[in-house]
Enzyme design. Structure first.
Site, PDB file in Angstrom:
ATOM      1  N   HIS A   1      10.990  10.528   1.035  1.00 13.37           N
ATOM      2  CA  HIS A   1      10.875  11.668   0.132  1.00 13.37           C
ATOM      3  C   HIS A   1      12.163  12.489   0.051  1.00 13.37           C
ATOM      4  O   HIS A   1      12.267  13.383  -0.764  1.00 13.37           O
ATOM      5  CB  HIS A   1       9.666  12.526   0.516  1.00 13.37           C
TER       6      HIS A   1
ATOM      7  N   SER B   1      12.316   7.144  -4.263  1.00 14.71           N
ATOM      8  CA  SER B   1      12.070   5.704  -4.257  1.00 14.71           C
ATOM      9  C   SER B   1      13.150   4.964  -5.035  1.00 14.71           C
ATOM     10  O   SER B   1      13.689   5.486  -6.005  1.00 14.71           O
ATOM     11  CB  SER B   1      10.713   5.400  -4.893  1.00 14.71           C
TER      12      SER B   1
ATOM     13  N   LYS C   1      -2.168   3.886 -10.244  1.00 18.72           N
ATOM     14  CA  LYS C   1      -1.661   2.517 -10.128  1.00 18.72           C
ATOM     15  C   LYS C   1      -1.886   1.971  -8.713  1.00 18.72           C
ATOM     16  O   LYS C   1      -2.249   0.807  -8.538  1.00 18.72           O
ATOM     17  CB  LYS C   1      -0.178   2.482 -10.483  1.00 18.72           C
ATOM     18  N   ASP C   2      -1.687   2.827  -7.698  1.00 19.31           N
ATOM     19  CA  ASP C   2      -1.939   2.404  -6.324  1.00 19.31           C
ATOM     20  C   ASP C   2      -3.422   2.077  -6.108  1.00 19.31           C
ATOM     21  O   ASP C   2      -3.761   1.179  -5.335  1.00 19.31           O
ATOM     22  CB  ASP C   2      -1.514   3.498  -5.331  1.00 19.31           C
TER      23      ASP C   2
ATOM     24  N   GLU D   1       0.108 -16.582  16.589  1.00 18.53           N
ATOM     25  CA  GLU D   1      -0.521 -16.240  15.327  1.00 18.53           C
ATOM     26  C   GLU D   1       0.449 -16.544  14.190  1.00 18.53           C
ATOM     27  O   GLU D   1       1.663 -16.503  14.369  1.00 18.53           O
ATOM     28  CB  GLU D   1      -0.877 -14.750  15.316  1.00 18.53           C
TER      29      GLU D   1
END
Lengths: 182, 262, 423
Positions: free
Chosen positions: C217, C221, C245-246, C289
């Site tokens: 922040h 971005s 959108k998220d 894994e």
């Protein structure tokens, strides 16, 4: 989230968007609510715990005038083979003197066998009175040392802060000399 | 673009393709000798899979009469059999037919008593050493989660139990071993446990062919390993439907909100 | 209003009272409400939010699982099976937690790939990127220790092999391993400390995630074009545009997650972990894994014990210096015609390593792993530094708003590279 979405761009079709937002938000809220349930439910007693919720007690070794303590659901259960005097004392107590009035006959299945959850109804201590050497309070039953509650020979509260009689658990006589608690 | 760079780029792409080819090629000859398991159709496969109760009950009978002589199922309790459709009385009767150790009593002695539904399945041997001693040094594995613990799951159990054959010419088995098509290394200490028709007499009249017994016991073991399977798949269907609808709604909201941007 | 109070603009009196004393509402409004966000995000930009949600899911399910789990070698396996059989919805909590680990790595790998492709690691976001690498390392440690807890065969032997990596260190190695174990082999003390740390680390991760987001922040971005927003026309308020959108990505993620949990809960696990740990018998084919396989392949690609360990750790450590290895001023690979195929080749090498890591240590996998490992490092150490000088990037668009305003909808990279005309 939904309410301010509507403010974002007021234009035609706003009602439709409001409705859409409302439906979506409700759907999401239902989803979150449903999601919480498995977590809450997982803290309830598990199946193996529930499976152990009943205990069988053999009455043969308990002589008249003596008592045993058995573990049931992590709590003590008092089983007392009462003497005739004890039964008499319990039945003669006038109802008007009782804090939580209940006839002795309603608390037993067979006159001499008294089965109680051995947890004081005040704050959960275990009252004394099972061993011959224990103090048994002013009424010859049980005495809770934590805050001084006196129970009579029917396990009823007679004196002290406890609000209710010692609880009688669900039990059945599976034979003359055996009971199943729970 | 400069020629030198174009060449560089071509090299990069070629390297990528080569690496991709390297990925695909070795797959053909997988590690060691991969054993291909035949695919058995079980009722509990697929999105709406459920356990065939009758088959699983017969499978329990096979386990009880045959497998349980050597194999424990220590994670199961008799009460679990209710989930297979047995009544409470039947479960109590089955439990009571086993003696389990309890105690100490008031004299400080351990004692035997009939099992209750809340007791775990009684194990055939007291401990691992006793199990090995009774089985020429081999340890019969616990079967509680065997279907989850083997590659291929119930298909593998089915294949293994059907896979006993005469060893191929030229192969000498170690003493006490048996040839099995589907066992890793092909030499298994367990002799064919289900080998003759009618070895178990089914109460429901089903003909106890070897394949029937094997399928039933595999179904029973699959249930034992994943008793939550039916609840899980049913809930899964609901979840997928829910998320599909919610996804459609969320996408519609997103489209509306973005309508004035695009 | 008394001096020293924050001048809150919140209408609701209760919220306003709180906000004046602790401006959380103002902060949320600033950071997640009006926060100016580039308008051209694609769905790759969902994955940061998804990772956050995934972390919360892991912490929630983990806390409830730990209410039923017993960290003792004699009870761990059985307590996990008790969760599966007897605890109400215990199977759901455990399968969500186990598959949630895989989902977390899927999400984070895509998140990292997004960063690599669009150059999100470059100035001014170097520290943001490095914090991300720290999170990734912490995740690996947490996942590894979590896998030990069910105390199956793979738990035990995974713990044995991975802790033994430290024995490669010269001089102090063997002592370090004994210290890690709290004994002379992986045993009850090891299980206990792994449980303790497995419970602790997610909260450490949460703390670093907070720093990661705080750093984000500050710089703002990155975006698919890799150019900085030049003004309000290039950005949108985070809410409602990116919350919406998220949400779409989030539901898709939940749907995928649900299919895994409800229909293929053991697909990504290993059957051997349903066999209780046995210190006397190693399973014939042990693998970590899936999310560790690329690094496991790098470890095995080196014939030298110490060398393998060093190279494996280097493969992650190199990400810390990536912002300085990549010398190109252009962020997004859309405008880097040369670097782009090299990066895709790197991705192929990563998948090749993932594949080879799951195969036995024999030919041809060893050779293939070596080639892929070499390329993995070559990309970072040679190709990227060189390309910054050799490559001529495509012309960058003037601003974020321009290509969007021009046509609407995504434009092919080539079209955007053409000199822009006024719309």
């Amino acid at each position: 989230m939904a309410d301010s979405m509507a403010q974002a761009a007021p234009q035609d079709g706003e009602t439709r968007r409001d409705f859409l937002n409302l439906v979506t938000a409700s759907f999401a809220a239902v989803g979150v609510g449903a999601l919480a349930w498995p977590f809450i439910s997982s803290m309830n007693p598990a199946r193996d715990v529930l499976a152990l919720a009943s205990t069988e007690i053999d009455l043969k070794p308990i002589a008249t005038g003596s008592a045993v303590t058995v573990m049931w659901r992590g709590k003590p259960v008092f089983v007392r083979n009462r003497t005739a005097q004890e039964i008499q004392a319990a039945r003669q107590a006038p109802m008007s003197e009782l804090k939580d009035p209940q006839a002795d006959q309603a608390r037993v299945k067979k006159d001499n066998w008294l089965v109680l959850v051995g947890v004081c109804t005040h704050l959960g201590c275990v009252p004394l009175g099972q061993k011959p050497t224990d103090p048994r309070g002013d009424y010859g039953g049980w005495f809770c040392p934590c805050h001084g509650s006196h129970y009579d020979t029917s396990g009823r509260i007679r004196k002290g802060p406890a609000p209710a009689n010692l609880a009688v658990p669900d039990y059945t006589f599976t034979s003359d000399t055996q009971i199943r608690v729970g | 673009m400069m020629p030198a760079l174009r060449i560089l780029k071509a090299v990069a792409v070629a390297a990528g393709l080569l690496a991709g080819a390297g990925l695909a090629a070795p797959d053909a000859r997988a590690a060691g000798e991969a054993i291909h398991l035949p695919d058995t159709r079980f009722s509990f496969e697929g999105i709406f899979g459920h356990f065939d109760r009758a088959s699983a009950q017969r499978g329990f009978q096979v386990y009880k009469e045959v497998c349980s002589n050597c194999h424990s199922m220590r994670l199961l309790s008799y009460r679990n059999l209710r989930d297979l459709g047995l009544s409470d009385a039947e479960v109590r009767a089955i439990a009571a037919s086993y003696q389990v150790q309890d105690g100490p009593n008031d004299e400080g002695q351990m004692f035997e008593r009939p099992a209750r539904p809340s007791d775990r399945f009684r194990s055939p041997f007291a401990n691992e050493k006793a199990a090995r001693a009774a089985n020429n040094g081999a340890l019969p594995p616990d079967l509680s989660v065997i279907v989850k613990a083997r590659e291929g799951g119930a298909d593998y159990i089915h294949a293994l139990l059907m896979g006993y054959e005469d060893p191929p010419a030229g192969m000498t088995l170690m003493p006490g071993m048996n040839y099995n098509k589907y066992f890793a290394g092909h030499q298994i200490a367990m002799a064919a446990p289900l080998s003759s028709e009618g070895q178990v007499e089914y109460a429901d009249g089903t003909k106890a062919t070897v394949d029937q017994m094997v399928t039933d016991v595999a179904t029973f073991l699959a249930w034992a390993a994943e008793p939550e399977l039916e609840q899980r798949k049913a809930l899964g269907v609901k979840m997928v439907i829910f998320f599909t609808v919610l996804g459609g709604l969320a996408y519609a909201v997103k489209r509306k909100i973005w309508a004035d941007v695009h | 209003m008394a001096s020293g109070l924050h001048k809150s603009e919140v209408q609701n009196p209760v919220l306003r009272w709180i906000d004046a004393r602790l401006p959380v509402v103002t902060m949320m409004q600033k950071e997640y409400g009006t926060f100016p966000t580039p308008r051209n995000f694609n769905y790759f930009w969902n994955f940061g939010a998804l990772a956050m949600v995934n972390l919360l899911i892991m912490i929630a399910t983990g806390i409830f699982l730990s209410m039923h789990y017993t960290a003792h070698v004699n009870y761990a396996f059985d307590s996990v099976e008790r969760i599966m059989r007897d605890v109400n919805y215990g199977w759901l909590l455990r399968y969500v937690h186990a598959n949630g680990a895989s989902m977390f790595f899927i999400v984070v790998y895509i998140h990292i790939w997004r960063g690599l492709y669009y150059g999100s690691y470059k100035a001014p976001r170097e520290l943001l990127w490095m914090l991300g690498v720290v999170i990734f390392l912490l995740m690996m440690a947490t996942a590894f220790m979590g896998y030990v807890l069910p105390w199956g065969q793979m738990s035990f032997w995974g713990a044995t092999v991975i802790t033994n990596l430290f024995s490669a260190l010269p001089l102090i190695g063997p002592d370090i391993v004994v210290w890690l174990w709290g004994g002379f082999s992986v045993d009850n003390p090891t299980l206990n400390r792994f449980f303790s740390l497995h419970y602790l680390l997610p909260f450490v991760i949460f703390g670093v995630v907070f720093l990661h987001v705080a750093a984000l922040h500050i710089t703002g971005s990155n975006n698919p074009l890799g150019i900085d927003p030049k003004g309000p026309q290039d950005t949108l308020p985070f809410h409602p545009y990116y919350t919406a959108k998220d949400s779409v990505g989030l539901v898709a993620y939940f749907a995928f997650f649900a299919i895994l949990v409800f229909f293929f809960p053991n697909m990504l696990g290993h059957p051997d972990n349903y066999i209780p740990a046995n210190p006397l018998v190693t399973p014939p084919h042990i693998v970590p894994e899936w999310y560790f396989l690329p690094f496991y392949a790098i470890l095995r690609a080196v014939p030298d014990k110490l060398g393998g360990v060093v190279l494996m750790f280097a493969s992650i450590a190199i990400l810390f210096v990536l912002p300085w290895l990549d010398t190109s001023p252009v962020r997004s690979m859309r405008f880097r015609p040369l670097a782009r195929p090299f990066l895709f080749t790197w991705l192929v090498a990563f998948f090749v390593l993932l594949y080879c890591g799951g195969k036995p240590a024999e030919e041809p996998y060893v050779t293939v792993s070596r080639v892929a490992t070499a390329y993995y490092f070559l990309y970072f150490l040679v190709i990227l530094p060189l390309l910054g000088r050799l490559e001529r990037p495509l012309p960058l668009p003037e601003s974020i708003a321009k290509p969007v305003l021009r046509g609407g909808g995504p434009l092919p990279a080539g079209a955007m590279a053409k000199p822009m005309e006024k719309a």
